[in-house]
Each structure stands twice: as C-alpha cells, then as structure tokens.
Enzyme design. Structure first.
Site, PDB file in Angstrom:
ATOM      1  N   LEU A 136       0.642  -0.702  -0.335  1.00  0.00           N
ATOM      2  CA  LEU A 136       0.150   0.104   0.120  1.00  0.00           C
ATOM      3  C   LEU A 136       1.053   1.011   0.464  1.00  0.00           C
ATOM      4  O   LEU A 136       1.960   1.477   0.867  1.00  0.00           O
ATOM      5  CB  LEU A 136      -0.462   0.100   1.158  1.00  0.00           C
ATOM      6  CG  LEU A 136      -1.590  -0.835   1.065  1.00  0.00           C
ATOM      7  CD1 LEU A 136      -2.592  -1.097   2.962  1.00  0.00           C
ATOM      8  CD2 LEU A 136      -3.160  -0.891   0.411  1.00  0.00           C
ATOM      9  N   GLU A 137       0.905   1.858  -1.146  1.00  0.00           N
ATOM     10  CA  GLU A 137       0.873   3.396  -0.967  1.00  0.00           C
ATOM     11  C   GLU A 137       0.632   4.511  -0.513  1.00  0.00           C
ATOM     12  O   GLU A 137      -0.519   4.585  -1.437  1.00  0.00           O
ATOM     13  CB  GLU A 137       2.046   3.793  -2.345  1.00  0.00           C
ATOM     14  CG  GLU A 137       2.877   2.561  -2.953  1.00  0.00           C
ATOM     15  CD  GLU A 137       3.605   2.149  -4.122  1.00  0.00           C
ATOM     16  OE1 GLU A 137       3.473   4.009  -4.922  1.00  0.00           O
ATOM     17  OE2 GLU A 137       4.106   2.110  -4.302  1.00  0.00           O
ATOM     18  N   LEU A 138       0.789   5.093   0.582  1.00  0.00           N
ATOM     19  CA  LEU A 138      -0.322   6.116   1.127  1.00  0.00           C
ATOM     20  C   LEU A 138      -0.159   7.970   0.196  1.00  0.00           C
ATOM     21  O   LEU A 138      -1.178   8.304   1.009  1.00  0.00           O
ATOM     22  CB  LEU A 138      -0.421   6.302   2.526  1.00  0.00           C
ATOM     23  CG  LEU A 138      -0.358   4.959   3.291  1.00  0.00           C
ATOM     24  CD1 LEU A 138      -0.336   4.817   5.029  1.00  0.00           C
ATOM     25  CD2 LEU A 138      -1.845   4.195   2.843  1.00  0.00           C
TER      26      LEU A 138
END
Length: 83
Positions: free
Chosen positions: A16-18
């Site tokens: 996951l890239e936030l």
C-alpha cells in the site's frame, strides 16, 4: 517477494502506498496515518475473511493432514495445508 509467498507459502501480500512521497518527513507521518486510517481499517475488515481457512482432517480418524493439496474448480492456484 509477493509472488514467491503467493505461490510457495500460501500467503497473499500487498503493498500500500499512502502518499506520492516515498519518504515523507517524520513530522508528517501522523497526518498520513490520520488521512488513511479509515480506508486502511475498512480494507482490513473487507479482506480478512476472504480465502481459505480451517483445518484439513482425515474423514475417518479426524487427524489433521499435513501437506494436503486443496483444489478449487475454476481457480488455477492450489493451496497446500501446513502442519
């Protein structure tokens, strides 16, 4: 690593890239958490019960079966039971 774990360890990993910033400053991490907290928790609630779970047991003795292959028609990826 994700592909290896999926094929050989029956583990589905995600990344996951936030943020668009790869290395946000420490001072911004709390805000990133607050910005994404509800979405992350909702995602976890949705996916936690998807997949195969349980015990593979011998139909006669009820003993657990190690390394049993679980095949589901229409899915091209088999699952191998652990200990």
């Amino acid at each position: 690593m994700q592909d290896y774990n999926y094929v050989w360890a029956n583990c589905f990993e995600i990344t996951l890239e936030l943020s668009c910033c790869k290395y946000p400053p420490t001072s911004e991490l709390q805000q990133e958490w607050e910005n994404n907290r509800e979405s992350l928790l909702t995602f976890i609630e949705k996916v936690v019960h998807i997949g195969v779970k349980g015990f593979v047991r011998d139909a006669v003795t009820g003993d657990g079966l190690e390394n049993a292959t679980i095949v589901v028609a229409g899915i091209a990826h088999n699952i191998t039971a652990g200990k």
